[in-house]
Design a protein around this motif. Structure first.
Motif, mmCIF file in Angstrom:
data_model
loop_
_atom_site.group_PDB
_atom_site.id
_atom_site.type_symbol
_atom_site.label_atom_id
_atom_site.label_comp_id
_atom_site.label_asym_id
_atom_site.label_seq_id
_atom_site.Cartn_x
_atom_site.Cartn_y
_atom_site.Cartn_z
ATOM 1 N N UNK A 1 -5.218 13.132 5.230
ATOM 2 C CA UNK A 1 -5.305 11.934 6.067
ATOM 3 C C UNK A 1 -6.580 11.153 5.774
ATOM 4 N N UNK A 2 -7.700 11.863 5.623
ATOM 5 C CA UNK A 2 -8.961 11.196 5.301
ATOM 6 C C UNK A 2 -8.870 10.481 3.961
ATOM 7 N N UNK A 3 -8.263 11.134 2.990
ATOM 8 C CA UNK A 3 -8.114 10.504 1.676
ATOM 9 C C UNK A 3 -7.265 9.236 1.766
ATOM 10 N N UNK A 4 -6.241 9.255 2.640
ATOM 11 C CA UNK A 4 -5.399 8.071 2.811
ATOM 12 C C UNK A 4 -6.189 6.932 3.450
ATOM 13 N N UNK A 5 -7.050 7.230 4.424
ATOM 14 C CA UNK A 5 -7.892 6.194 5.033
ATOM 15 C C UNK A 5 -8.865 5.613 4.014
ATOM 16 N N UNK A 6 -9.441 6.470 3.183
ATOM 17 C CA UNK A 6 -10.349 5.979 2.144
ATOM 18 C C UNK A 6 -9.596 5.094 1.154
ATOM 19 N N UNK A 7 -8.395 5.503 0.783
ATOM 20 C CA UNK A 7 -7.592 4.702 -0.146
ATOM 21 C C UNK A 7 -7.213 3.360 0.489
ATOM 22 N N UNK A 8 -6.938 3.359 1.786
ATOM 23 C CA UNK A 8 -6.614 2.118 2.490
ATOM 24 C C UNK A 8 -7.820 1.181 2.504
ATOM 25 N N UNK A 9 -9.001 1.729 2.733
ATOM 26 C CA UNK A 9 -10.214 0.915 2.703
ATOM 27 C C UNK A 9 -10.449 0.348 1.307
ATOM 28 N N UNK A 10 -10.240 1.178 0.276
ATOM 29 C CA UNK A 10 -10.359 0.698 -1.103
ATOM 30 C C UNK A 10 -9.367 -0.437 -1.366
ATOM 31 N N UNK A 11 -8.157 -0.278 -0.835
ATOM 32 C CA UNK A 11 -7.099 -1.282 -1.003
ATOM 33 C C UNK A 11 -7.534 -2.622 -0.394
ATOM 34 N N UNK B 1 0.850 -1.190 0.000
ATOM 35 C CA UNK B 1 0.000 0.000 0.000
ATOM 36 C C UNK B 1 0.884 1.236 0.000
ATOM 37 N N UNK B 2 0.920 1.924 -1.128
ATOM 38 C CA UNK B 2 1.809 3.072 -1.273
ATOM 39 C C UNK B 2 1.402 4.243 -0.374
ATOM 40 N N UNK B 3 0.135 4.298 -0.001
ATOM 41 C CA UNK B 3 -0.336 5.432 0.792
ATOM 42 C C UNK B 3 -0.045 5.343 2.270
ATOM 43 N N UNK B 4 0.675 4.293 2.711
ATOM 44 C CA UNK B 4 0.925 4.130 4.148
ATOM 45 C C UNK B 4 1.672 5.315 4.740
ATOM 46 N N UNK B 5 2.542 5.947 3.950
ATOM 47 C CA UNK B 5 3.338 7.061 4.475
ATOM 48 C C UNK B 5 2.478 8.294 4.756
ATOM 49 N N UNK B 6 1.243 8.320 4.279
ATOM 50 C CA UNK B 6 0.369 9.458 4.533
ATOM 51 C C UNK B 6 -0.462 9.276 5.808
#
Length: 524
Positions: free
Chosen positions: A499-509, A262-267
């Motif tokens: 941060x919210x966008x990163x959580x949404x992307x994590x859920x999508x992942x 998950x590339x967005x982990x750093x966010x």
């Protein structure tokens, strides 16, 4: 002779009567530390919340110096002088998971928090309140006495949810610690939890880790495992599928899927200082910020908003490396052991670097313990952080600090009269700071109920500042104001939205990589 169990009073309210559990529950255990349990739970929390379920996170024990303020606290403590009810603290990871569930963090989501300190082991926080300081051996003997509180907190969380996602700690196969386990298989047994095992292929050895875990568990523990997931995968999955077939053949556990990297982990905020060993984040040029990597660094996510700025280059300075001479601002972060980390500054020669930096016109910012380090002296007469005594500070602010008294845990959301910006964050410290330097405060906090409260201090030349507030730079307006004051270009970054966008992307992942219908069917 073995060490005696410390005679520490563990006062708890009478356990509540718990009827049949409303919530389904599912536990994520790991084959090791840092395999991605916290991130997976956060992603599942948001994914199932989006499906309309009332979801709650739970972790019996977390070990981290990254903590957050909970919405609740010890009901037996009297209100503070400002009339506010005392709050409790929990691990930062559980606060992020609560955010993923779109609810406020509660002390019951993480009833035991261990905060490592120098020399004396760890500070033990039970249901949001400091219980004791213990060496590791003492704590392991104490742990079974904490289980009633843990189970009571779990049932309180489960009483208000449709689904509880429980995170284990470290590896569930550390069988030599079985007698004192409160976070993995004993919790799974006592709370009747099905277990999903999470392995990490990025570090290598995922096959051995899963099969080895199966070999080390007892029969009743193996029976609780309903399947395994492999995390942090990169590359061609077809090449790894034979390994999954072999793991299932050797263990009898079904393969529940592979989570790709998950590339967005750093966010998202990192749970512990292992994250600081990864490559630096932020711009390659612009305002140059250096942060000494202290031995007991705490709440280092204070600096995430600065690292996210496109015009900021934020570098953590590792032991053995001098503070770069081209640094514009040195930031001293929070620490769980102020005096010990002052000694680290001197041992590494960073104190000399910082003093030279100031003489040459550079700026220094201290946050919480970093603020204390900027003063003349830090005293600890009761030995709260180590051996009683005092340690000279850097002498850049005319203040001094004494460690002691009750821990101050206060959430802040007020107007700063000096900058004209809204300031939100929290205080989390045991030290009390005095001195003439406080006559030049960094902030004037105005909650609208009285005279503004001065906070922090600024040196006479305005180049050295410090305050107790964590999270200062998370406010977009205040961060932009500060960047402009130090000569940098402020951006239009909306850090909360990021941060919210990163959580949404994590859920999508999680939705893309895993069969969430199958996972929730395993919960009970």
């Amino acid at each position: 002779m073995s060490d005696p169990v410390p005679s520490i009073a563990i006062d708890l309210p009478p356990p509540r009567e718990h009827g049949p559990r409303r919530a389904r529950a599912l536990m994520i255990q790991g084959t090791a530390s840092d395999v991605g349990k916290s991130l997976l739970v956060a992603g599942l929390c948001r994914a199932y919340t989006r499906r309309g379920l009332t979801v709650r996170p739970f972790k019996a024990q977390n070990m981290s110096n990254n903590a957050a303020i909970a919405v609740d606290g010890d009901p037996d403590l009297p209100p503070a002088a400002d009339g506010n009810r005392p709050r409790g603290e929990i691990g930062r990871a559980q606060a992020l998971q609560a955010r993923a569930c779109r609810v406020a963090p509660s002390i019951h989501m993480n009833p035991v928090l261990l905060k490592p300190q120098t020399l004396i082991g760890s500070q033990v926080v039970l249901r949001g309140r400091v219980l004791a300081n213990c060496r590791a051996r003492e704590y392991h003997k104490m742990k079974p006495r904490l289980m009633p509180a843990i189970l009571d907190s779990f049932h309180r969380v489960a009483a208000e949810a449709d689904l509880v996602l429980v995170e284990g700690a470290g590896s569930g196969a550390e069988v030599y610690l079985r007698a004192s386990d409160i976070t993995n298989m004993r919790l799974a047994r006592d709370a009747d939890l099905p277990v999903i095992l999470l392995g990490d292929i990025d570090r290598g050895g995922a096959l051995a880790a899963v099969v080895g875990t199966h070999a080390l568990l007892e029969d009743d523990e193996r029976a609780r495992v309903v399947g395994y997931i492999i995390n942090k995968f990169r590359g061609d999955l077809s090449l790894f599928e034979p390994a999954c077939t072999l793991m299932t053949e050797r263990t009898g556990w079904p393969w529940l899927g592979v989570l790709r990297w998950f590339e967005g982990a750093e966010r998202l905020p990192a749970e512990d200082s292992l994250a600081l060993e990864r490559p630096a984040r932020g711009a390659s040029e612009g305002l140059r910020i250096a942060v000494p990597q202290l031995s007991r660094v705490a709440n280092f996510d204070d600096l995430d908003p600065l690292a996210a700025e496109p015009g900021v280059s934020l570098r953590w300075v590792r032991p053995g490396v001098p503070i770069p001479k081209d640094t514009d601002v040195v930031v001293l972060p929070g620490s769980k052991a102020t005096r010990a980390d002052l000694e680290v500054l001197r041992r590494e020669g960073w104190d000399i670097d910082i003093l030279a930096h100031v003489r040459q016109g550079g700026r220094v910012v201290g946050l919480c313990a970093g603020f204390q380090m900027l003063g003349r002296v830090v005293r600890d007469p009761l030995g709260i952080e180590g051996a009683p005594g005092e340690t000279p500070g850097l002498g850049l602010l005319d203040i001094e600090t004494e460690i002691g008294g009750d821990k101050r845990l206060v959430e802040i959301d007020v107007l700063d009269r000096l900058s004209g910006c809204r300031v939100s964050g929290y205080e989390m410290h045991m030290g009390r700071t005095t001195g003439q330097g406080l006559a030049r405060p960094w902030l004037h906090l105005d909650d609208g109920r009285g005279a503004p409260r001065p906070e922090g201090a600024v040196s006479a030349d305005g180049r050295v500042t410090g305050a107790y507030i964590h999270g200062l730079f998370g406010d977009d307006g205040f961060r932009a104001h500060w960047l402009e004051r130090v000569g940098a270009q402020a951006s239009a970054l909306d850090f909360e939205a990021r941060t919210e966008a990163a959580l949404e992307a994590l859920a999508d992942h999680c939705e893309t990589s895993l069969d969430l219908d199958a996972l929730i069917a395993l919960a009970r």
